[in-house]
Each structure stands twice: as structure tokens, then as C-alpha cells.
Write a protein that holds these residues in place. Sequence first.
Motif, short mmCIF file in Angstrom:
data_model
loop_
_atom_site.label_atom_id
_atom_site.label_comp_id
_atom_site.label_asym_id
_atom_site.label_seq_id
_atom_site.Cartn_x
_atom_site.Cartn_y
_atom_site.Cartn_z
N GLU A 21 -4.13 4.70 -1.58
CA GLU A 21 -3.73 3.64 -0.67
C GLU A 21 -4.63 2.33 -0.98
O GLU A 21 -4.31 1.16 -0.60
CB GLU A 21 -3.59 4.05 0.58
CG GLU A 21 -2.60 4.77 1.32
CD GLU A 21 -2.63 5.36 2.54
OE1 GLU A 21 -1.74 5.42 3.14
OE2 GLU A 21 -3.72 5.18 3.26
N ARG B 150 0.74 -1.04 -0.10
CA ARG B 150 -0.08 0.10 0.16
C ARG B 150 0.85 1.35 0.02
O ARG B 150 0.48 2.03 -0.70
CB ARG B 150 -0.78 0.11 1.13
CG ARG B 150 -2.22 -0.56 1.11
CD ARG B 150 -3.34 -0.03 2.06
NE ARG B 150 -2.75 0.47 3.19
CZ ARG B 150 -3.02 -0.20 4.61
NH1 ARG B 150 -3.42 -1.55 4.41
NH2 ARG B 150 -2.47 0.38 5.56
N ALA B 151 2.01 1.02 0.76
CA ALA B 151 2.81 2.37 0.88
C ALA B 151 3.47 2.62 -0.64
O ALA B 151 3.38 3.86 -1.08
CB ALA B 151 4.01 2.22 2.11
N GLN C 185 4.71 7.85 7.26
CA GLN C 185 5.11 6.44 6.89
C GLN C 185 6.69 6.24 7.54
O GLN C 185 6.70 5.02 7.93
CB GLN C 185 5.24 6.55 5.25
CG GLN C 185 4.01 6.58 4.41
CD GLN C 185 4.28 6.19 3.00
OE1 GLN C 185 5.56 6.60 2.70
NE2 GLN C 185 3.26 5.57 2.52
N VAL D 29 0.71 4.03 -2.84
CA VAL D 29 0.15 5.42 -2.89
C VAL D 29 1.33 6.41 -2.92
O VAL D 29 1.17 7.61 -3.42
CB VAL D 29 -0.34 5.69 -1.49
CG1 VAL D 29 0.85 5.60 -0.25
CG2 VAL D 29 -1.03 7.07 -1.24
#
Length: 226
Positions: free
Chosen positions: A224, A47-48, A150, A51
Motif C-alpha cells: 500500500e 493505494r487500493a 476495502q 495494493v
Amino acid sequence: MLRTMRPSRRCFSVLSSLKNTAFEIEQKPVKAKAEPLSEAQNAYLERAIRVDQAGELGADYIYAGQFFVLANRYPHLKPVLQHMWDQEVHHHNTFNRWQLEHRVRPSLLTPLWKLGAFVMGAGTASISSEAAMACTEAVETVIGGHYNQQLRCLSNQYELQWTDGNRSPTQEITLLTETIRQFRDDELEHLDTAIEYDSRKAVPYMLLTEGIKTICRVAVWTAERI
Ligand SMILES: [Fe+2]
Ligand SMILES: [Fe+2]
């Protein structure tokens, strides 16, 4: 590889509980021993990367839109915009590589991010150069905060792995953290540049910046997941 390390759920609770946007992150010591990640950790990292790739793509297109409108109209801004755009192209290319190397699915809304970002950049630049800089200030404020969130999350993984005694991050996580930290610093440099070039003289400043920050936060949340 990301798929060869071990679990940490604390990251997710930290991610959901972090609300502030403080920009200073303390660097933690790193051990070199590789451990497998859990499915949940892998999902977070995917996901990181997704995005961040979508965000850097958006930044690339925002600066393209600004450059398209302003470069000939305001020659003194041309090298300033070119420098920031070049850095965004580098960020975009870097996350394209991460996405390919780790087989992360791109955001399904990629065409929308491209169109929306170019329109945002060109649209604010069409209002005035100050409005374009206000757009940059708003975008970089949100992205700087997003990268800090993050970094806290990844930093907490290190902390848990460190204090558990028998877990440690891999070089991939270390590299991702260093990449995000470097890009965060670049985004904050862009934020300073926008203020230096009169973002706060934009009319209507509050409406532009708060509206764009909201759009960016919604875009981050969406990219995300979709
Ligand atoms: Fe960037
Ligand atoms: Fe930036």
C-alpha cells in the motif's frame, strides 16, 4: 474517472479502525450523479488499486509455483489448481488494466513480490500437497479480509455521500466495488477448495498458516505504501 469526484474522510478513519474479518458486506443503493473526489480520497483509491494489483500478482505467482511442483505429481489436483490459477490470472489482468487506466504507480517492490510469491507457492508444494493447500487457506483468509475491509471503506463513502444529500459515487467507484466484491467471492471459493483438499491435514498446520498470514499482512501493508 476517479479524479472527478468529491471528498469523504470517513473512509480513512474506518480503514484504520476496522480490525475484524467478517466476510458479509451489505450492498448500499447507488446514485448516478458524479462529484469530484478530494485529494485524500484519490490517494486512498490509488493505494487500493496499487495494493490489489500487487496482491493479485502475488496470487498469480503463488499458484504458478504450486502448479509447477504439483501438477504432474498429483494429476487429480491439476484441474483444481488450474481453475484457481486461471481466476487469479483474470484478477491480475483486471487490476493491471485499472492500474494503467488510472495511471497508478505499481509497487516499487514488484520484483520481490514475484519472487517471494513463486517461492512461497513452490516451497509449500514441495513439502506436501496439504501444505500447498494450507498456504492457499492462509493467503485467501488474509486477502478475503483485506477485500472486505476495502468494501467497508467504499461502502462508507457511499453512506456519507448518501446521507449528506448532495454527494454521490461515480460509476468508476461502483465498478471498482463490484470488481472487488466478485474477486472477494472468488478468493473465498479458493479458501473452501483448500480446506476441501485437506489443508488442515498439513504438518505443521499452525506454523504454516500463521506464518503465511503474517507474511501476507506485512506484504499488504508494505504494498500500500511502497
Ligand atoms: Fe485473486
Ligand atoms: Fe485466490
